[in-house]
Scaffold this active site. Structure first.
Site, PDB file in Angstrom:
ATOM      1  N   HIS A 263       0.830  -1.246  -0.125  1.00 18.29           N
ATOM      2  CA  HIS A 263      -0.082   0.143  -0.016  1.00 18.29           C
ATOM      3  C   HIS A 263       0.618   1.359  -0.017  1.00 18.29           C
ATOM      4  O   HIS A 263       0.696   2.042  -0.668  1.00 18.29           O
ATOM      5  CB  HIS A 263      -0.977   0.136   1.049  1.00 18.29           C
ATOM      6  CG  HIS A 263      -1.859   0.986   1.220  1.00 18.29           C
ATOM      7  ND1 HIS A 263      -3.176   1.111   0.858  1.00 18.29           N
ATOM      8  CD2 HIS A 263      -1.547   2.442   1.914  1.00 18.29           C
ATOM      9  CE1 HIS A 263      -3.599   2.343   1.159  1.00 18.29           C
ATOM     10  NE2 HIS A 263      -2.689   3.065   1.884  1.00 18.29           N
ATOM     11  N   GLU A 264       1.636   1.329   0.911  1.00 18.57           N
ATOM     12  CA  GLU A 264       2.768   2.475   0.976  1.00 18.57           C
ATOM     13  C   GLU A 264       3.504   2.655  -0.279  1.00 18.57           C
ATOM     14  O   GLU A 264       3.950   3.817  -0.663  1.00 18.57           O
ATOM     15  CB  GLU A 264       3.307   2.423   2.427  1.00 18.57           C
ATOM     16  CG  GLU A 264       2.474   2.516   3.594  1.00 18.57           C
ATOM     17  CD  GLU A 264       1.584   3.599   3.661  1.00 18.57           C
ATOM     18  OE1 GLU A 264       1.730   4.469   3.289  1.00 18.57           O
ATOM     19  OE2 GLU A 264       0.437   3.192   4.452  1.00 18.57           O
ATOM     20  N   HIS A 267       1.868   4.791  -2.733  1.00 19.81           N
ATOM     21  CA  HIS A 267       1.859   6.350  -2.323  1.00 19.81           C
ATOM     22  C   HIS A 267       3.312   6.574  -2.858  1.00 19.81           C
ATOM     23  O   HIS A 267       3.700   7.716  -3.499  1.00 19.81           O
ATOM     24  CB  HIS A 267       1.793   6.376  -0.971  1.00 19.81           C
ATOM     25  CG  HIS A 267       0.448   6.552  -0.298  1.00 19.81           C
ATOM     26  ND1 HIS A 267      -0.642   7.205  -1.076  1.00 19.81           N
ATOM     27  CD2 HIS A 267      -0.254   5.677   0.500  1.00 19.81           C
ATOM     28  CE1 HIS A 267      -1.739   6.823  -0.252  1.00 19.81           C
ATOM     29  NE2 HIS A 267      -1.456   6.039   0.408  1.00 19.81           N
ATOM     30  N   GLU A 293      -4.348   8.001  -2.925  1.00 22.50           N
ATOM     31  CA  GLU A 293      -5.141   6.560  -2.462  1.00 22.50           C
ATOM     32  C   GLU A 293      -5.639   5.733  -3.530  1.00 22.50           C
ATOM     33  O   GLU A 293      -5.368   4.501  -3.228  1.00 22.50           O
ATOM     34  CB  GLU A 293      -6.415   7.071  -1.569  1.00 22.50           C
ATOM     35  CG  GLU A 293      -6.565   5.863  -0.640  1.00 22.50           C
ATOM     36  CD  GLU A 293      -5.846   5.617   0.572  1.00 22.50           C
ATOM     37  OE1 GLU A 293      -4.863   6.561   0.762  1.00 22.50           O
ATOM     38  OE2 GLU A 293      -5.685   4.706   0.865  1.00 22.50           O
TER      39      GLU A 293
END
Lengths: 498, 498
Positions: A263-264, A267, A293
């Site tokens: 997930h990170e 980003h 997101e």
């Protein structure tokens, strides 16, 4: 660098950027390394820097230059975006008295530590006075900024995602609810997926090793970034050559570390991909919270939970954990990491229930800003809504009202972006499949090619373009949550045979 | 906090402190964690912050307030010290053009990385152009600040230690040379001490564990500080509740980690001990570089290399490294960590030869500033001087001219403080023995009592008092290097029987 900015405007922007960078590094340091006794004194510094930032943005000569830039129809796209974004920032800050803003930021700096401790000790009462103060400030600032007739919570929402007012979000969440709640019921009625093997004992150091490897596999550039640990995973950056993210390692939940990391990384890739020309300027970040997101959720779920993604990677994971996963087939693993199961913790939620967690927060924030519900009542309201939408009730505040850091940061209005981003990620996937053989690339481990496509089509221009325009250019239509509900229905029909 | 400052002056000082804190954290981060590709972009920010700092210090209204504070004879000691220190800073900065100062700081920010790489790759040529630029700026700035007839290098020296001009230092170093060089010759002629066991293989993680334990044993408050790793050990602080130090771990030299750690703990205790009332103000740091170094050298050498210190601690070390030290007695260990042996690396130098390393640097700095020696010639001059004073010649620039970071930081004039501090540490020891049963406290592991004495008598008032006045109040006389040469002669006579 920054050739698009005039010499007149550069010194102001360099100063604003320097203060912002310092604030970012202090926050990063607070979350990842600072001694626990330092908070109160460091908070003084954070308060002063926040006021410095406000002062720098409101320098009268600078304001004039920015308003000229915004009005100049012959300006480049980057120039006009800079004018637009800063004008928005100026218009917000010029309405807030500088001492109050400084006090507010000092409270925020302290509140982060108080929240962390309160969560650890399951002590909502310790955090409540801070929360109350923060809400009070946010309401006051929102009232000062509100246009005529504009509701307070709409002011908060606009900060993160332009155009997504309560009216729009109400119908968005209604659509999600209409599709997801019955689907979840069907899934719950179907035979459940076994995931017990994910709760065996997984050495933290080995999880870490795997995660660092995985980030590079996803094409994260470690020369221009860092991966550390923090309670609550997050990504931040000083500029496009210094993008930092965290994950966390629990011995009995390796999937938590792995999917937080993926997930990170979504980003982080976005931030690393922004043009050198734009970084360290106001347009040198992501286009919006929702857009950001969409990238993290795309990597975490759409890629990261697919069989094609794990086909070349699962061997590495089983080699790292032969005792824990030696008897688990790829197919079993994929099913386990995609199981849907109502839980209490947002960041651990599966794809199907995730947006219900957001709905709870959205509805509570609306109540805080529009119905003046008191801080005291929040734990109960929270628990009731979890029971209503997810069928389970938190047994304590640590896994209830205290679980997210956002309110301690004053970030009311932020949560809806998670749901919007999640929906956008499915819309992006829909288009990407037309342009790229996504599954084949995943199976061949060519994550760099997917990344290059993202960089070229979505990332590199940072905030020069608005999220709506990026989507229009990318796939020929604006935001459309239909792709997301379709994606969910198809995916979970396959997984659970419903 | 800061009750001694007027409300008129506080906002200015808070701003100056915030910028300084941000700069400190960025430097700390650069040395301990930042991604290697980040330097160039982060350097932009550092340059801007340095200029912001200068601008903040030179605000005309603030300058007026400071000069009033300095002139006010009814002010408290803390107020007058604040006036005195800031007036010095203002008088320096107001002579330097702001753009040049910004450029200089940008170069410094880059130079740190260039130096690090050059040292690693033994490539002086890569660093030389930066060094040349830095020297050029320093000379230019020194010329702008020089009082009539003042020599450039004296301007540099004054920055770190008031009153210690070339005239004073020449005679100080002459005295050291006169006593140390013959003593060293006698020591070299005596039977040598075995220290081979210190080059066995010592696991880094275990060294780290021991060092973290040792810092707390020395009374370092881990709730208000951090210990990380860096190539070159150092200590810094954001305020008295956030004091950070580093050491380094080499598998074949555990003494390097341990004595670096003890050294830095000496600095760190000083900073942690400064009154809450003073921290985050201009008088909230150590009194001078020499005073600071007296604390680190006191802990490292006078306490840390004594038998009384190790008596209760050595068991812990042998338990950590049973295979490496099981056959080594405390007595053998003490002799090994006190052996004198001319070496090439200052930070690894023993007590006897340390000041000779400083002399080399002092003499070269004098040549740079007063004889305009060129950057190209420096490696040769360095090697010649090592041969002359220490009897050994560096085989490459990494262990010669490139070994210290100071010049990359523009810190010319800093080195003499190391020798001064070393001498002061012996003077402090002389007095302390009159007041406290030092050996007995060490043998009983009561480091907290020694620490409390230091805090009370030397540390807590920060820079409110001048180093000379602190010494006068502490032991009834000013700086006197005689205690140091006596200490050395007695110690090494005992060790080597000379």
């Amino acid at each position: 660098m920054q050739e698009f900015l005039s010499d007149a405007i550069k010194p102001y922007l360099n100063r604003i950027n320097a203060i912002r960078t310092a604030m970012t590094l202090i926050e990063w340091d607070n979350e990842t390394g600072a001694p626990k006794g330092a908070a109160e004194y460091t908070a003084n510094v954070q308060g002063v820097l926040a006021a410095e930032y406000q002062r720098a943005v409101l320098e009268p000569d600078f304001v004039k230059l920015i308003r000229q830039l915004k009005a100049d129809e012959n300006g480049t796209e980057a120039q006009r975006a800079t004018g637009r974004l800063l004008d928005k920032e100026i218009s917000k800050l010029e309405k807030i008295p500088i001492e109050e803003y400084e006090n507010y930021n000092r409270i925020l700096a302290q509140a982060a530590g108080v929240w962390q401790k309160a969560k650890k000790e399951n002590d909502y009462a310790a955090f409540a006075p801070y929360l109350e103060l923060i809400i009070e400030y946010c309401k006051k600032f929102a009232a000062l900024q509100a246009k005529e007739g504009q509701k307070l919570y709409d002011v908060m929402l606009e900060e993160f995602e332009e155009g997504f007012t309560m009216e729009v979000l109400d119908s968005f969440f209604a659509e999600l609810k209409e599709k997801i709640v019955p689907l979840l019921k069907k899934v719950q009625a179907a035979p459940q997926i076994d995931a017990d093997f994910l709760h065996r004992k997984y050495d933290r150091e080995k999880q870490k090793e795997f995660c660092l490897w995985l980030a590079e596999y996803l094409d994260f550039d470690s020369d221009r970034g860092l991966i550390l640990e923090s309670e609550h995973p997050f990504t931040t950056n000083l500029h496009n050559h210094d993008v930092r993210m965290t994950t966390h390692y629990y011995e009995d939940a390796p999937d938590s570390a792995v999917f937080s990391l993926i997930h990170e990384t979504g980003h982080a890739l976005y931030e690393q991909d922004i043009d050198d020309e734009l970084t360290q300027t106001p347009v040198g970040g992501g286009s919006s919270m929702g857009m950001h997101e969409s990238q993290s959720r795309f990597y975490e779920n759409i890629l990261g939970r697919s069989e094609a993604f794990w086909e070349p990677v699962y061997k590495k994971l089983t080699e790292t954990f032969p005792q824990q996963l030696g008897d688990v087939t790829l197919r079993q693993f994929i099913r386990a990491i995609n199981r849907a199961e109502p839980g209490l913790i947002r960041t651990e939620a599966d794809e199907l229930t995730y947006c219900l967690h957001i709905m709870v927060r959205y509805e509570i924030e609306k109540m805080i800003f529009e119905e003046n519900v008191s801080v005291k009542e929040l734990p109960e309201i929270w628990a009731d809504k979890y029971e209503e939408y997810l069928g389970i009730r938190p047994e304590n505040d640590a896994e209830g009202i205290l679980q997210d850091i956002h309110w301690a940061n004053g970030s009311f209005g932020y949560f809806p972006s998670y749901a919007l981003g999640t929906a956008i990620s499915a819309q992006i996937y829909h288009q990407m499949k037309k342009d790229l053989p996504v599954d084949a690339l995943l199976r061949e481990g060519k994550l760099d090619q997917i990344h290059a496509y993202m960089k070229e089509r979505l990332h590199h221009f940072g905030a020069v373009k608005k999220t709506g325009d990026i989507l229009e250019e990318f796939c020929g239509e604006g935001f459309n949550p239909g792709y997301y509900t379709e994606y969910l229905e198809e995916k979970f029909a396959g997984l659970y045979g419903v």
